[in-house]
Design an enzyme around this catalytic site. Structure first.
Site, mmCIF file in Angstrom:
data_model
loop_
_atom_site.group_PDB
_atom_site.id
_atom_site.type_symbol
_atom_site.label_atom_id
_atom_site.label_comp_id
_atom_site.label_asym_id
_atom_site.label_seq_id
_atom_site.Cartn_x
_atom_site.Cartn_y
_atom_site.Cartn_z
ATOM 1 N N SER A 1 -9.737 2.052 3.121
ATOM 2 C CA SER A 1 -9.474 0.644 2.455
ATOM 3 C C SER A 1 -9.698 0.423 1.142
ATOM 4 C CB SER A 1 -8.920 -0.804 3.846
ATOM 5 O OG SER A 1 -8.896 -1.599 2.590
ATOM 6 N N ASP B 1 0.699 -1.173 -0.127
ATOM 7 C CA ASP B 1 -0.087 -0.010 -0.223
ATOM 8 C C ASP B 1 0.724 1.422 -0.205
ATOM 9 O OD1 ASP B 1 -1.711 -1.766 0.897
ATOM 10 O OD2 ASP B 1 -2.912 -0.447 1.478
#
Length: 666
Positions: free
Chosen positions: A543, A169
């Site tokens: 997310s 990420d």
């Protein structure tokens, strides 16, 4: 002292006596001599000459010290034994195996008479830090890592090019930001791939909800323990869903920085290792052709990446990362209007977790053809600029011509049929088939009296049963206001959230928590029986695996005097998301039993004072406070959360000049 310990002081202080006898002060040093000339001694910087000495000292063959030097940077974490067993764990599976890619690329460079160097800046895990204060360092880490990686690049001034290897990420966006700054130096990105699905169990996104489901008595302790153990079915790679990690890999390839069909490869497998070797050859080819990163990264390639992002239905976190990559390359940063225009024009073509409808895993998307297969459809639709160059040294058009006729394409799509009985055309659709199967564009940017500077929602994540005949989602409900994530998750687990509520989580933006990711909230809501009837508004972010009517990035944030920081408990909020036109509104429309227009709501919000409980999280690190101040001066969230040095220094200079002006005025 009466402390209880398993280790005695003697075990700490004493050691084998042979260590003393075997200690030396001199060694013979490497054999051979440096391949230097009088001209080099007279003209080369002392650092270059000392570099030869150190290279020989580390064991490189002296006769090959004049080979061209290339740097391999990675986010590798942990320490593995030669058989792969852990000596020290990494933060996550995404960087646990990338050292194997480094070694493969290095061997290939060495075999082509180049000298590989390797360095690393490891990365944290957003899954590990969900619901903890570790999340306050997540997004700011990206900028810090990009700085470190750029400094490592410049600290090898003799480099001829760079390979970047990363997976997840923040490490992968940071690596792309670093490579984007390479300019005339060639660079190639090697995505670290994905982990496999367990043969029996849950994917890594769903398994993060075991606490919430257990609290609602939906699963047993034994079940939670079992599925929690096996969700990461292989030890390396990013998560199995199309979250931020997988989307970043897709975007890196779409930018032209990675080889065709390298994103989403299964970590640890031969096809994954092969991409590292071929990437090393690609870097050498770029060097020989005289092509640099600036020849690859252009405004057109950035737009191509945005188009592919839309076609995949990727994570909204890339709205922060793509502008940052463009900024690092000295290119125009895409704005919210640019993203909205792309998403209106581009059909979603990929059926992947968590967007559905059938929720295929990322490795299945890889076997179906992943980025180049999607690009074939986009090329036919005239949505890509295929004249751009890529790290193969060829144009995107040439790469797609190769892919269309390749044995790789045919064999892997057949492998998907044989292994999982899945038709590749049901994973990656044509535009017509996508429409027929109800796939809609992904990202929408609602505005309104609560988000005058914008917000974002992954509209495909809204439960389809809530979409009316005009393809519009409408929700009106009372505000339940929370200034900390802990209070919000506690309310969900206690059953204090009711059907129809609008959860308003504020103080979660850059100034409050470093713009935390709130998957803990969205995932917990998912397993309430009435979850689809609860909406979430926040100035934090989500997310990439989040689902539901979740609106994030609300701007201005509460702590920047945004109107969302003036919402009261019980206020009536209206949310409207047109999934066809990709237009949305987010408005205060009532107080108690009274209802009024959005315009009247704006007027009332303007007359209210900010809530008295607004405050940064008490554990917010000073490092993150500094990051928040710098990115605010640089265009804020919609500018990609970058450090714009010119904007920052100009603001500092104005501040420095202000007291002098006041003194003269006195």
């Amino acid at each position: 002292m009466t402390e209880k310990t398993r280790i005695s002081a003697a075990q700490v202080l004493e050691h084998d006596a042979s260590l003393l006898r075997d200690t030396k002060t001199h060694a013979p040093g490497p054999e051979g001599s440096l391949p230097i000339t009088p001209e080099m001694l007279l003209s080369e910087p002392s650092g270059n000459l000392f570099g030869f000495t150190q290279n020989a000292g580390m064991g490189w063959e002296p006769t090959r010290l004049l080979d061209p030097e290339f740097l391999i940077l990675s986010t590798h974490g942990g320490v593995r034994a030669t058989d792969g067993t852990p000596i020290a764990l990494g933060f996550h599976t995404g960087h646990w195996e990338v050292g194997l890619l480094v070694a493969e690329a290095a061997r290939e460079l060495r075999n082509h008479h180049a000298i590989p160097f390797a360095g690393a800046c490891t990365d944290p895990c957003d899954g590990r830090t969900q619901g903890t204060i570790g999340m306050f360092d997540s997004l700011p880490y990206r900028n810090d890592a990009a700085i470190v990686l750029r400094r490592l690049m410049r600290s090898l001034p003799t480099r001829k090019g760079v390979i970047g290897i990363a997976t997840c990420d923040k490490g992968l966006p940071a690596m792309m930001m670093a490579l984007a700054s390479s300019g005339s130096f060639p660079s190639v990105l090697v995505p670290g791939g994905v982990t496999l699905l367990p043969e029996n169990g849950e994917d890594a996104g769903k398994v993060q909800t075991i606490g919430a489901r257990f609290s609602r008595e939906q699963i047993t302790l034994a079940y939670a323990a079992e599925v929690g153990c096996r969700a990461c079915a292989t030890p390396g790679g990013g998560c199995q869903f199309l979250g931020t990690a997988a989307t970043s890999q897709v975007v890196g390839e779409a930018l032209g920085l990675s080889l065709p069909h390298s994103a989403l490869a299964p970590s640890g497998q031969p096809i994954w290792l092969d991409a590292a070797a071929r990437s090393a050859r690609a870097l050498l080819r770029l060097f020989e052709l005289g092509l640099g990163t600036a020849d690859i990264l252009t405004d057109a390639s950035v737009r191509n990446a945005m188009v592919v992002h839309a076609a995949f239905g990727g994570s909204t976190n890339l709205l922060l990362h793509v502008p940052a990559i463009a900024h690092a390359a000295g290119l125009k940063r895409p704005k919210a209007d640019d993203w909205a225009a792309v998403n209106r024009a581009v059909p979603r073509l990929v059926d992947a977790l968590p967007n559905g409808p059938n929720n295929y895993a990322t490795v299945q998307v890889f076997l179906a053809g992943a980025v180049p297969e999607v690009m074939l459809h986009l090329r036919r639709a005239g949505l890509l600029d295929c004249r751009v160059r890529t790290v193969t040294g060829e144009t995107l058009d040439a790469n797609l011509n190769w892919w269309e006729q390749s044995e790789r394409r045919r064999a892997l799509q057949q492998r998907l049929r044989d292994l999982d009985s899945v038709d590749p055309a049901q994973v990656i659709f044509s535009p017509d088939a996508a429409r027929a199967n109800g796939l809609t564009p992904t990202v929408c940017f609602p505005v309104g009296n609560l988000a005058p500077e914008g917000s974002v929602i992954k509209s495909t994540a809204i439960d389809p049963s809530l979409i009316d005949e005009s393809n519009t989602f409408r929700h009106v409900g009372p505000a339940r206001v929370f200034v900390t994530e802990a209070a919000a998750i506690d309310a969900i687990k206690r059953g204090a959230i009711q059907q129809g509520d609008v959860m308003v989580l504020i103080c979660g933006g850059p100034a409050g928590t470093g713009m935390q990711e709130t998957y803990q909230i969205t995932s917990a809501l998912k397993y309430l029986s009435f979850c689809k009837h609860v909406a979430v508004l926040t100035d934090a972010r989500f997310s990439g695996v989040s689902t539901g009517a979740c609106i994030g990035h609300i701007s201005p944030e509460a702590l920047a005097d945004g109107p969302v920081g003036r919402v009261h408990e019980g206020d009536i909020i209206e949310i409207v998301i047109d999934r066809k036109a990709l237009h949305g509104t987010l408005n205060l429309v009532g107080e108690g039993e009274e209802r009024f227009s959005a315009e009247e709501g704006a007027r009332r919000l303007a007359t209210r004072s900010p809530r008295g409980d607004l405050a940064p999280h008490p554990d917010l690190p000073n490092d993150t406070r500094l990051w928040a101040a710098l990115i605010q001066a640089s265009g804020g969230v919609w500018g990609g959360c970058v450090y714009d040095v010119d904007a920052i220094t100009a603001q500092l200079e104005r501040g420095a000049a202000s007291p002098k002006t006041n003194t003269r005025g006195a």
